[in-house]
Scaffold this active site. Sequence first.
Site, PDB file in Angstrom:
ATOM      1  N   ARG A  60       5.206 -19.738 -25.480  1.00 23.79           N
ATOM      2  CA  ARG A  60       7.026 -19.697 -25.968  1.00 23.79           C
ATOM      3  C   ARG A  60       7.513 -20.167 -24.018  1.00 23.79           C
ATOM      4  O   ARG A  60       8.257 -20.386 -23.641  1.00 23.79           O
ATOM      5  CB  ARG A  60       7.789 -19.213 -26.674  1.00 23.79           C
ATOM      6  CG  ARG A  60       7.935 -19.491 -27.917  1.00 23.79           C
ATOM      7  CD  ARG A  60       6.774 -18.518 -29.017  1.00 23.79           C
ATOM      8  NE  ARG A  60       6.129 -17.944 -28.915  1.00 23.79           N
ATOM      9  CZ  ARG A  60       5.489 -17.659 -30.057  1.00 23.79           C
ATOM     10  NH1 ARG A  60       5.676 -18.510 -31.040  1.00 23.79           N
ATOM     11  NH2 ARG A  60       4.136 -17.545 -30.078  1.00 23.79           N
ATOM     12  N   THR A  61       7.553 -18.734 -23.758  1.00 24.96           N
ATOM     13  CA  THR A  61       8.066 -17.913 -22.142  1.00 24.96           C
ATOM     14  C   THR A  61       7.674 -19.326 -21.297  1.00 24.96           C
ATOM     15  O   THR A  61       8.973 -19.419 -20.596  1.00 24.96           O
ATOM     16  CB  THR A  61       7.565 -16.722 -22.308  1.00 24.96           C
ATOM     17  OG1 THR A  61       7.620 -16.355 -23.138  1.00 24.96           O
ATOM     18  CG2 THR A  61       8.660 -16.278 -20.755  1.00 24.96           C
ATOM     19  N   LYS A  88     -11.818 -13.598  -8.003  1.00 24.65           N
ATOM     20  CA  LYS A  88     -12.552 -13.546  -6.744  1.00 24.65           C
ATOM     21  C   LYS A  88     -12.111 -12.312  -6.564  1.00 24.65           C
ATOM     22  O   LYS A  88     -13.037 -11.642  -5.186  1.00 24.65           O
ATOM     23  CB  LYS A  88     -12.619 -14.622  -5.967  1.00 24.65           C
ATOM     24  CG  LYS A  88     -12.837 -16.142  -6.484  1.00 24.65           C
ATOM     25  CD  LYS A  88     -13.311 -16.654  -4.861  1.00 24.65           C
ATOM     26  CE  LYS A  88     -13.387 -18.465  -5.799  1.00 24.65           C
ATOM     27  NZ  LYS A  88     -12.367 -18.899  -3.966  1.00 24.65           N
ATOM     28  N   ARG A 110       5.070 -13.048 -15.852  1.00 26.77           N
ATOM     29  CA  ARG A 110       4.422 -12.233 -16.819  1.00 26.77           C
ATOM     30  C   ARG A 110       2.876 -11.152 -15.792  1.00 26.77           C
ATOM     31  O   ARG A 110       2.032 -11.709 -15.152  1.00 26.77           O
ATOM     32  CB  ARG A 110       3.981 -13.055 -17.186  1.00 26.77           C
ATOM     33  CG  ARG A 110       2.822 -12.264 -19.312  1.00 26.77           C
ATOM     34  CD  ARG A 110       3.234 -12.902 -19.854  1.00 26.77           C
ATOM     35  NE  ARG A 110       4.210 -12.692 -20.894  1.00 26.77           N
ATOM     36  CZ  ARG A 110       4.965 -13.187 -21.707  1.00 26.77           C
ATOM     37  NH1 ARG A 110       3.678 -13.950 -22.495  1.00 26.77           N
ATOM     38  NH2 ARG A 110       5.637 -13.631 -22.346  1.00 26.77           N
ATOM     39  N   HIS A 138      11.446  -8.056 -21.471  1.00 21.39           N
ATOM     40  CA  HIS A 138      11.255  -9.155 -21.476  1.00 21.39           C
ATOM     41  C   HIS A 138      13.156  -9.421 -21.134  1.00 21.39           C
ATOM     42  O   HIS A 138      13.287 -10.127 -22.308  1.00 21.39           O
ATOM     43  CB  HIS A 138      10.478  -9.604 -22.313  1.00 21.39           C
ATOM     44  CG  HIS A 138      10.439 -11.346 -22.533  1.00 21.39           C
ATOM     45  ND1 HIS A 138      10.662 -11.880 -21.633  1.00 21.39           N
ATOM     46  CD2 HIS A 138       9.130 -11.069 -23.472  1.00 21.39           C
ATOM     47  CE1 HIS A 138      10.206 -13.146 -21.839  1.00 21.39           C
ATOM     48  NE2 HIS A 138       9.219 -12.803 -23.162  1.00 21.39           N
TER      49      HIS A 138
HETATM   50  N1   CP Z   1       8.529 -14.492 -26.970  1.00 19.95           N
HETATM   51  C1   CP Z   1       7.186 -14.377 -26.569  1.00 19.95           C
HETATM   52  O1   CP Z   1       7.603 -13.869 -25.147  1.00 19.95           O
HETATM   53  O2   CP Z   1       5.969 -15.789 -26.191  1.00 19.95           O
HETATM   54  P1   CP Z   1       5.344 -16.249 -25.838  1.00 19.95           P
HETATM   55  O3   CP Z   1       4.274 -14.731 -25.494  1.00 19.95           O
HETATM   56  O4   CP Z   1       4.349 -16.806 -27.191  1.00 19.95           O
HETATM   57  O5   CP Z   1       5.914 -16.225 -24.551  1.00 19.95           O
END
Ligand code: CP
Length: 310
Positions: A60-61, A88, A110, A138
């Site tokens: 999603r993100t 590496k 992320r 998040h």
């Molecule tokens: N909600 C969320 O962070 O989903 P993903 O891990 O798929 O990005």
Amino acid sequence: MHQGLKKKDLLGIKELATEEISLILDTASSFKEVLGRDIKKVPALRGKTVFNLFFEPSTRTKTSFELAAKRLSTDVMNFSVPTSSVVKGECLIDTIKTIEAYGVDFVVMRHYSSGAPHFISRHVDASVINAGDGINEHPTQALLDAFTILEKKGGLSGLTIAIVGDILHSRVAKSNIYLLSRFDTHVRLIGPPTLIPDLRDYPAEVFYDIHEGLKDADVIMMLRIQMERQGKGFFPSTLEYSKYWGLDPQKLDIAKRDAIVMHPGPMNRGIEIASDIADSSRSVILEQVTNGIAVRMAVMYLLSRVKGNG
Ligand code: CP
């Protein structure tokens, strides 16, 4: 839409002023209107470049940031860690300096380590957006969750919001707690004692009994059971977890009749949430996904208006 955020980065809800959160949510409403048009694109960030830097898996993100960036007319680059020089042994700071040499404007990051985006933000001029760091925050997930609640309930003030499951390891839960507590909501954390953290930092009420915790709830936010942490003794088995903490029709009946059900995804169907509920009219899970685009457009747009980013 002439205001911007105060800092060049979005690292967490904790770092945002309440009026900045409101500004993001208001701006997201304008972008949601754009997304309803035949031509779903605006030239707001034409000429800017967004770099998606994901060290952990995401559906999603990552796709939502990519689509949001494209809807704002930016150029988008996606970084694939398994095929990069990270394997590496290239260190994070060299990776980020290399990316910055291309003149990127936004780094969406992320990382499995809490604080990694904060570290990077001190070494680059680009705006760093935290797309989930370890067990810390998040922020865009909490913003899209708040946006979805606002759409469904018309406001946040006075709502009872139950967050259920693995609070301890959930960056989604933490960002939501920080956000919702700014808006006069009643946040309840529900889960087994082993998965509820020390609460000094969290303005919320704790329930170990889900039947107690769901009473009169307006919103139920289910969390993913982090299967990768199974075997560490947080609960005896997924079967038992599902029985005591999973949302099924009987437990949903305890909440208000018009309570909505949320989940950030990915879901473990049949464990933390019954499939019937995930797919029911009470579920707003796919609306959360849709709203992620407008909210992430708003975040990038408002960061571009921070002094020096224009
Ligand atoms: N909600 C969320 O962070 O989903 P993903 O891990 O798929 O990005």
